[in-house]
Design a protein around this motif. Structure first.
Motif, PDB file in Angstrom:
ATOM      1  N   PRO A   1       0.833  -1.209   0.000  1.00 17.80           N
ATOM      2  CA  PRO A   1       0.000   0.000   0.000  1.00 17.80           C
ATOM      3  C   PRO A   1       0.866   1.256   0.000  1.00 17.80           C
ATOM      4  O   PRO A   1       2.052   1.189   0.317  1.00 17.80           O
ATOM      5  CB  PRO A   1      -0.777  -0.095   1.312  1.00 17.80           C
ATOM      6  CG  PRO A   1      -0.450  -1.388   1.928  1.00 17.80           C
ATOM      7  CD  PRO A   1       0.735  -1.960   1.248  1.00 17.80           C
TER       8      PRO A   1
ATOM      9  N   ILE B   1      -5.542   2.143   3.581  1.00 16.73           N
ATOM     10  CA  ILE B   1      -4.538   1.146   4.008  1.00 16.73           C
ATOM     11  C   ILE B   1      -3.174   1.755   3.689  1.00 16.73           C
ATOM     12  O   ILE B   1      -2.886   2.063   2.529  1.00 16.73           O
ATOM     13  CB  ILE B   1      -4.674  -0.195   3.250  1.00 16.73           C
ATOM     14  CG1 ILE B   1      -6.087  -0.738   3.358  1.00 16.73           C
ATOM     15  CG2 ILE B   1      -3.670  -1.213   3.784  1.00 16.73           C
ATOM     16  CD1 ILE B   1      -6.281  -2.112   2.747  1.00 16.73           C
TER      17      ILE B   1
ATOM     18  N   TYR C   1       1.179   1.709   4.355  1.00 14.26           N
ATOM     19  CA  TYR C   1       2.309   0.866   4.752  1.00 14.26           C
ATOM     20  C   TYR C   1       3.398   1.740   5.348  1.00 14.26           C
ATOM     21  O   TYR C   1       3.758   2.781   4.797  1.00 14.26           O
ATOM     22  CB  TYR C   1       2.870   0.137   3.523  1.00 14.26           C
ATOM     23  CG  TYR C   1       4.083  -0.691   3.820  1.00 14.26           C
ATOM     24  CD1 TYR C   1       3.955  -1.924   4.444  1.00 14.26           C
ATOM     25  CD2 TYR C   1       5.366  -0.241   3.487  1.00 14.26           C
ATOM     26  CE1 TYR C   1       5.079  -2.693   4.733  1.00 14.26           C
ATOM     27  CE2 TYR C   1       6.484  -1.008   3.768  1.00 14.26           C
ATOM     28  CZ  TYR C   1       6.328  -2.229   4.395  1.00 14.26           C
ATOM     29  OH  TYR C   1       7.428  -2.977   4.686  1.00 14.26           O
TER      30      TYR C   1
ATOM     31  N   TYR D   1       1.056  -2.019   8.930  1.00 14.82           N
ATOM     32  CA  TYR D   1      -0.047  -1.599   8.071  1.00 14.82           C
ATOM     33  C   TYR D   1      -1.041  -0.853   8.944  1.00 14.82           C
ATOM     34  O   TYR D   1      -1.429  -1.344  10.004  1.00 14.82           O
ATOM     35  CB  TYR D   1      -0.740  -2.822   7.441  1.00 14.82           C
ATOM     36  CG  TYR D   1       0.163  -3.563   6.489  1.00 14.82           C
ATOM     37  CD1 TYR D   1       1.208  -4.355   6.959  1.00 14.82           C
ATOM     38  CD2 TYR D   1      -0.008  -3.455   5.115  1.00 14.82           C
ATOM     39  CE1 TYR D   1       2.058  -5.007   6.100  1.00 14.82           C
ATOM     40  CE2 TYR D   1       0.838  -4.107   4.230  1.00 14.82           C
ATOM     41  CZ  TYR D   1       1.876  -4.874   4.732  1.00 14.82           C
ATOM     42  OH  TYR D   1       2.712  -5.528   3.871  1.00 14.82           O
TER      43      TYR D   1
ATOM     44  N   SER E   1     -11.990  -1.683   5.193  1.00 14.03           N
ATOM     45  CA  SER E   1     -10.733  -2.435   5.371  1.00 14.03           C
ATOM     46  C   SER E   1     -10.650  -3.020   6.784  1.00 14.03           C
ATOM     47  O   SER E   1     -10.080  -4.103   6.983  1.00 14.03           O
ATOM     48  CB  SER E   1      -9.507  -1.597   5.018  1.00 14.03           C
ATOM     49  OG  SER E   1      -9.603  -0.317   5.535  1.00 14.03           O
TER      50      SER E   1
ATOM     51  N   ASP F   1      -7.373  -6.584   0.077  1.00  9.34           N
ATOM     52  CA  ASP F   1      -7.641  -5.890  -1.182  1.00  9.34           C
ATOM     53  C   ASP F   1      -6.528  -6.307  -2.150  1.00  9.34           C
ATOM     54  O   ASP F   1      -6.253  -7.475  -2.271  1.00  9.34           O
ATOM     55  CB  ASP F   1      -7.745  -4.373  -0.972  1.00  9.34           C
ATOM     56  CG  ASP F   1      -8.981  -4.048  -0.099  1.00  9.34           C
ATOM     57  OD1 ASP F   1      -9.889  -4.901  -0.039  1.00  9.34           O
ATOM     58  OD2 ASP F   1      -9.022  -2.987   0.528  1.00  9.34           O
TER      59      ASP F   1
ATOM     60  N   PHE G   1      -3.406  -5.621  -1.735  1.00  2.00           N
ATOM     61  CA  PHE G   1      -2.107  -5.448  -1.090  1.00  2.00           C
ATOM     62  C   PHE G   1      -1.636  -6.694  -0.362  1.00  2.00           C
ATOM     63  O   PHE G   1      -2.434  -7.408   0.259  1.00  2.00           O
ATOM     64  CB  PHE G   1      -2.160  -4.270  -0.114  1.00  2.00           C
ATOM     65  CG  PHE G   1      -2.553  -2.984  -0.772  1.00  2.00           C
ATOM     66  CD1 PHE G   1      -1.817  -2.490  -1.834  1.00  2.00           C
ATOM     67  CD2 PHE G   1      -3.670  -2.277  -0.342  1.00  2.00           C
ATOM     68  CE1 PHE G   1      -2.180  -1.302  -2.455  1.00  2.00           C
ATOM     69  CE2 PHE G   1      -4.036  -1.103  -0.957  1.00  2.00           C
ATOM     70  CZ  PHE G   1      -3.297  -0.609  -2.022  1.00  2.00           C
TER      71      PHE G   1
END
Ligand code: HEM
Length: 504
Positions: free
Chosen positions: A31, A64, A66, A75, A82, A384, A386
């Motif tokens: 992400p 989301i 990272y 994350y 999410s 999703d 990722f």
């Protein structure tokens, strides 16, 4: 010496550059997120208040994101959709907790529930707690204790409001509501967990509440040892040393309590948590190892998990009511209509107090006690598009989720009426409102918390009219948050009470 350090640092930098380059080859889609730097990742971007930092990044980079906290891939999950993936769809993958170096020393080697990794041990302990300690039947068995303790607080505030103010010729005297409420919740938890109220003399000069607060502060402070495991033993920030010191004081305290329970001759009708756990331990019926260390770990767990969360939730709800006098009046009107002014509101009234429930939900939306839910991936997983690698830390960011403009209009405003036509609830079914989390790791004390928070607020609002001290205007009330394992008020909540019930 300087040469040795320079070589060491250079070697580390080279190692990390190679590590990152090697990773590029196998890179799966990550992400978006802020730009990090070698070794530290994004640690240098974090300030005093992790919740506010992550809120800022989530608004900028999306639902989301990272980041890397040192060596730990992290994350941050900031939308209801999410969050549902993490806490429901892939709950079986994300139901573990990240390593916490500091907490080792207060959890008797992770023998507690809060910090325990997912697995057979956590499952057994969680079942033991939900079936024997936090069941509806057990919670109901403490109903009269709750009523007596809340009564004591109301009487003491009434005395301040009526007696002391007049005797000092001052008319009205302000009450430290934060102190009153935190004493009450500490007493309620201690009575339920080990059958008596705490006395500071039982511990060292810092006192019981200070030590519980110290545990939550230390557990919440990001520890470099968690992000660089090789730094764990060095304890650069001194957090582990402080936690060891705290546990050296708390351990003899809980040992003594257990001894008192073992030596007690009388058979109590209403068993506290320690009685119940000692019965379980002595029966030998549990199919997993359960000894004194487990009893101590669960005792501290229950105290740490319940005292701060309940008191800060009550303080925030009262703060919002003082900041919004019209809403306070509306709540008082409901209490007059449903309960009247001739008796105090009771637990059995709570379900009939619709407006109280709306105020409660709105307060939990804006002031979530635990804004960041810490989970860990037990397997590689796709969320999703990722890729989330096994061992990554996953933070469900309830603070940002509770302000998602797609679900909440005027999200920064305190508007209980938004729940008038809505079934959205706090129990973990609706992913836009997660004050107690959701799924396997959700709060097992939720039912108890729902009773305590609503009952205390209802009684304080029913029994007294409240004003801010020194003619302070509601809009000027300081609402600054203090970051910690529990987000409390930075300053104590002070208010002036006037008793309004018609009975004594
Ligand atoms: C207003 C009060 C409270 C709030 C807002 C609250 C909130 C939470 C939250 C958000 C979690 C973590 C969920 C997650 O990680 O997904 C949690 C976990 C937990 N809570 Fe509460 N809580 C409250 C009161 C209590 C009480 C009264 C008890 C027990 C007496 C309790 C015991 C626990 C325990 C043992 C856990 C760890 C569960 C696990 O990891 O399996 N909580 N709570």
């Amino acid at each position: 010496m300087a040469f040795v350090w320079a070589t060491l640092i250079l070697a580390l930098i080279v190692f990390f550059i190679f590590y990152e380059l090697l990773n590029i080859k196998n890179k799966k889609k990550l992400p978006p997120g802020p730009k990090g730097i070698p070794i530290l990742g994004h640690l240098h971007l974090l300030g005093e208040n992790l919740t506010q930092d992550l809120h800022k990044f989530s608004l900028k980079y999306g639902p989301i994101i990272y980041m890397k906290f040192g060596l730990v891939p992290t994350y941050v999950i900031s939308s209801p959709q999410s969050a549902e993936k993490i806490l429901k769809t892939y709950d079986h993958i994300f139901a573990s907790r990240p390593h916490s170096e500091t907490s080792q020393y207060i959890s008797y080697g992770q023998r507690n529930l809060i910090f325990s990794k997912h697995g057979a041990y956590w499952r057994n302990m969680r079942k033991l707690c939900t079936v024997h300690l936090l069941s509806n039947m057990k919670i109901n068995s403490f109903q009269s204790t709750r009523s007596e303790e809340i009564d004591i607080m109301i009487k003491s505030i009434k005395e301040i409001a009526q007696g002391q103010g007049q005797s000092q010729g001052q008319g009205h005297v302000e009450v430290d509501l934060s102190a009153q409420v935190s004493k009450l919740t500490a007493n309620l938890s201690c009575l339920m967990v080990f059958g008596k109220k705490f006395t500071d003399e039982d511990l060292d000069k810092r006192g019981f509440k200070y030590l519980v607060q110290e545990v939550t502060t230390l557990a919440a402070t990001p520890n470099l040892g968690d992000f660089f495991p090789f730094l764990g033993v060095i304890d650069l920030q001194g957090l582990t040393r402080r936690m060891k010191d705290t546990s050296k004081v708390l351990d003899p305290f809980v040992e003594k309590i257990i001894d008192e329970h073992v030596n007690a001759k009388d058979h109590k009708k209403n068993k506290d948590f320690v009685d119940t756990m000692m019965d379980i331990m002595q029966s030998g019926e549990v199919e997993f190892q359960f000894d004194r260390r487990h009893v101590k770990a669960v005792m501290l767990d229950m105290l740490v998990a319940s005292i701060g969360t309940s008191s800060s939730s009550i303080e925030w709800m009262l703060s919002e009511l003082l900041k919004n006098p019209d809403i306070m009046k509306k709540l008082q009107k409901e209490l007059e209509e449903v309960v009247g002014l001739n008796r105090m509101v009771e637990e059995s009234d709570l379900e009939n107090l619709k407006y109280l429930n709306m105020v409660f939900k709105e307060s939990f939306r804006l002031h979530v006690a635990a804004p960041l839910l810490l989970h860990e991936a037990m397997e590689d997983c796709m969320v999703d598009d990722f890729y989330v690698k096994k061992g990554s830390q996953v933070i469900v960011n309830a603070y940002t989720i509770h302000r998602d403009p797609n679900f909440w209009t005027n999200a920064d405003k305190f508007l209980p009426e938004r729940f008038l036509e809505s079934n959205v609830d706090v129990r973990g079914r609706d992913y836009q409102l997660l004050p107690f989390g959701s799924g396997r790791r959700s709060c097992p004390g939720m039912q108890l918390a729902l009773i305590i928070v609503r009952l205390v607020v209802a009684q304080l609002v029913q029994c007294f009219d409240w004003e801010l001290p020194n003619e302070m205007q509601p809009k000027d009330l300081d609402m600054t948050e203090q970051f910690g394992m529990v987000t409390g008020r930075a300053s104590h909540l002070m208010a002036v009470p006037t008793y309004r019930l018609q009975h004594n």
